[in-house]
Write a protein that holds these residues in place. Sequence first.
Motif, PDB file in Angstrom:
ATOM      1  N   VAL A  48       0.813  -1.223   0.000  1.00  0.00           N
ATOM      2  CA  VAL A  48       0.000   0.000   0.000  1.00  0.00           C
ATOM      3  C   VAL A  48       0.848   1.276   0.000  1.00  0.00           C
ATOM      4  N   LEU A  49       2.141   1.140   0.285  1.00  0.00           N
ATOM      5  CA  LEU A  49       3.030   2.301   0.220  1.00  0.00           C
ATOM      6  C   LEU A  49       3.528   2.465  -1.210  1.00  0.00           C
ATOM      7  N   ASP A  50       3.939   3.673  -1.580  1.00  0.00           N
ATOM      8  CA  ASP A  50       4.475   3.858  -2.927  1.00  0.00           C
ATOM      9  C   ASP A  50       5.853   4.515  -2.879  1.00  0.00           C
ATOM     10  N   GLN A  51       6.387   4.817  -4.056  1.00  0.00           N
ATOM     11  CA  GLN A  51       7.789   5.230  -4.160  1.00  0.00           C
ATOM     12  C   GLN A  51       8.095   6.535  -3.441  1.00  0.00           C
ATOM     13  N   ARG A  52       7.130   7.401  -3.299  1.00  0.00           N
ATOM     14  CA  ARG A  52       7.412   8.695  -2.673  1.00  0.00           C
ATOM     15  C   ARG A  52       7.512   8.603  -1.154  1.00  0.00           C
ATOM     16  N   ASP A  53       7.073   7.490  -0.576  1.00  0.00           N
ATOM     17  CA  ASP A  53       7.007   7.362   0.877  1.00  0.00           C
ATOM     18  C   ASP A  53       8.375   7.058   1.482  1.00  0.00           C
ATOM     19  N   HIS A  54       8.494   7.361   2.771  1.00  0.00           N
ATOM     20  CA  HIS A  54       9.737   7.141   3.508  1.00  0.00           C
ATOM     21  C   HIS A  54       9.511   6.077   4.574  1.00  0.00           C
ATOM     22  N   LEU A  55      10.547   5.304   4.858  1.00  0.00           N
ATOM     23  CA  LEU A  55      10.436   4.207   5.807  1.00  0.00           C
ATOM     24  C   LEU A  55      11.561   4.245   6.820  1.00  0.00           C
ATOM     25  N   SER A  56      11.220   3.846   8.039  1.00  0.00           N
ATOM     26  CA  SER A  56      12.207   3.699   9.106  1.00  0.00           C
ATOM     27  C   SER A  56      11.883   2.389   9.816  1.00  0.00           C
ATOM     28  N   THR A  57      12.918   1.657  10.198  1.00  0.00           N
ATOM     29  CA  THR A  57      12.640   0.379  10.836  1.00  0.00           C
ATOM     30  C   THR A  57      13.739   0.011  11.827  1.00  0.00           C
ATOM     31  N   THR A  58      13.646  -1.189  12.335  1.00  0.00           N
ATOM     32  CA  THR A  58      14.418  -1.629  13.492  1.00  0.00           C
ATOM     33  C   THR A  58      15.485  -2.648  13.115  1.00  0.00           C
ATOM     34  N   HIS A  59      15.964  -3.345  14.132  1.00  0.00           N
ATOM     35  CA  HIS A  59      16.938  -4.414  13.937  1.00  0.00           C
ATOM     36  C   HIS A  59      16.325  -5.629  13.232  1.00  0.00           C
ATOM     37  N   ARG A  60      14.997  -5.769  13.276  1.00  0.00           N
ATOM     38  CA  ARG A  60      14.330  -6.891  12.591  1.00  0.00           C
ATOM     39  C   ARG A  60      13.916  -6.399  11.202  1.00  0.00           C
ATOM     40  N   ASN A  61      14.921  -6.058  10.397  1.00  0.00           N
ATOM     41  CA  ASN A  61      14.718  -5.224   9.210  1.00  0.00           C
ATOM     42  C   ASN A  61      14.766  -5.956   7.882  1.00  0.00           C
ATOM     43  N   HIS A  62      15.303  -7.169   7.848  1.00  0.00           N
ATOM     44  CA  HIS A  62      15.489  -7.852   6.565  1.00  0.00           C
ATOM     45  C   HIS A  62      14.195  -7.894   5.764  1.00  0.00           C
TER      46      HIS A  62
END
Length: 339
Positions: free
Chosen positions: A57-71
């Motif tokens: 549901v996300l697209d190319q313009r969106d930004h992501l941040s995540t954790t150590h469980r990132n793979h």
Amino acid sequence: MPAPALPTDVAWPILERMLLIRRFEEAVLKLSYDKKFTGHYHLYIGQEATGAAAMAVLDQRDHLSTTHRNHGHVIARGADPGRAMAEILGRATGLNGGRGGTIHLSDPDLGFISTSGIVGGCISLGTGAGYACRQKKNGAVSAIFFGDGALEEGVSFEALNIASLWKLPVVFLCENNSTGSWAPGEGYPTLVHASTDLGSIARSVNIPTVRIDGADAAACHAAIGDAVAQCRAGNGPAFVEAVTRRWPGSNPLWPEPATGTTDIRMATGETTPSGEHADWLEKHDPVLRLARALATDAAAIARIKALDQATRDRIGAAVEFALASPLPAAATAFDHVFA
């Protein structure tokens, strides 16, 4: 209310992403046992439905941040599995030149501003990205993936509060994989919180929340889709708590092959889950749950098997690429180091 069933044109690409994550993580586990890399690592097995549905549901313009469980997040977003595997092995061809490794595996070209082992660290950075999205006024959102433990950090409450005050387009996606059982309407115990309702933290600063079964791809797609739509409409942040029964292999300090290599035939009815973790495989494995839902006839079963084989082949090639890749040259040891 249960989420509506996924349309098949949505469900199959999500299953493909989920299988890619599962086979990637199983390969990482084997490489670790074969001593091809050292250091601690975390796997996304058991949470594939949440990450794959979010990326749908996300697209190319969106930004992501995540954790150590990132793979899982990085792979589901579209990162090259070979370069991702090379990064985990510390090779020069890795996504981050072999310097990020498993905990900081990232692909900035795909919108990742951070993946980090600092508990809660991604929440403040992702909220800042949400501010940038609002300033750009291009409809982009910031999606932040974090675990239940991150909400015990003070910066998390501050970020939630600021996001609400300023109506930032931020999707706070809490992947709650604490041990225990969960059903709609019940509390969900965590390892680090007295409350069994983590959404109450977000609601205290007027952020709308929803709790879903994080192993249900349809529920994840519906809830995260609604949250993203709310943010794009300029209605401020949303909080989604996706709860999952922790994969048995993640219960120890170091990942273990508790459920073995996933046998996709458990989804097609050709074999039955057995052993100590049969209940998890039958009820809580998100990959098998979606595959079972799609295995409606002989043609669908054949498609599932073909998809799984193609995924195995792709991950096999990724492993070969990573193992054949060189380590970073010694002369580059001080590159990217700031004095």
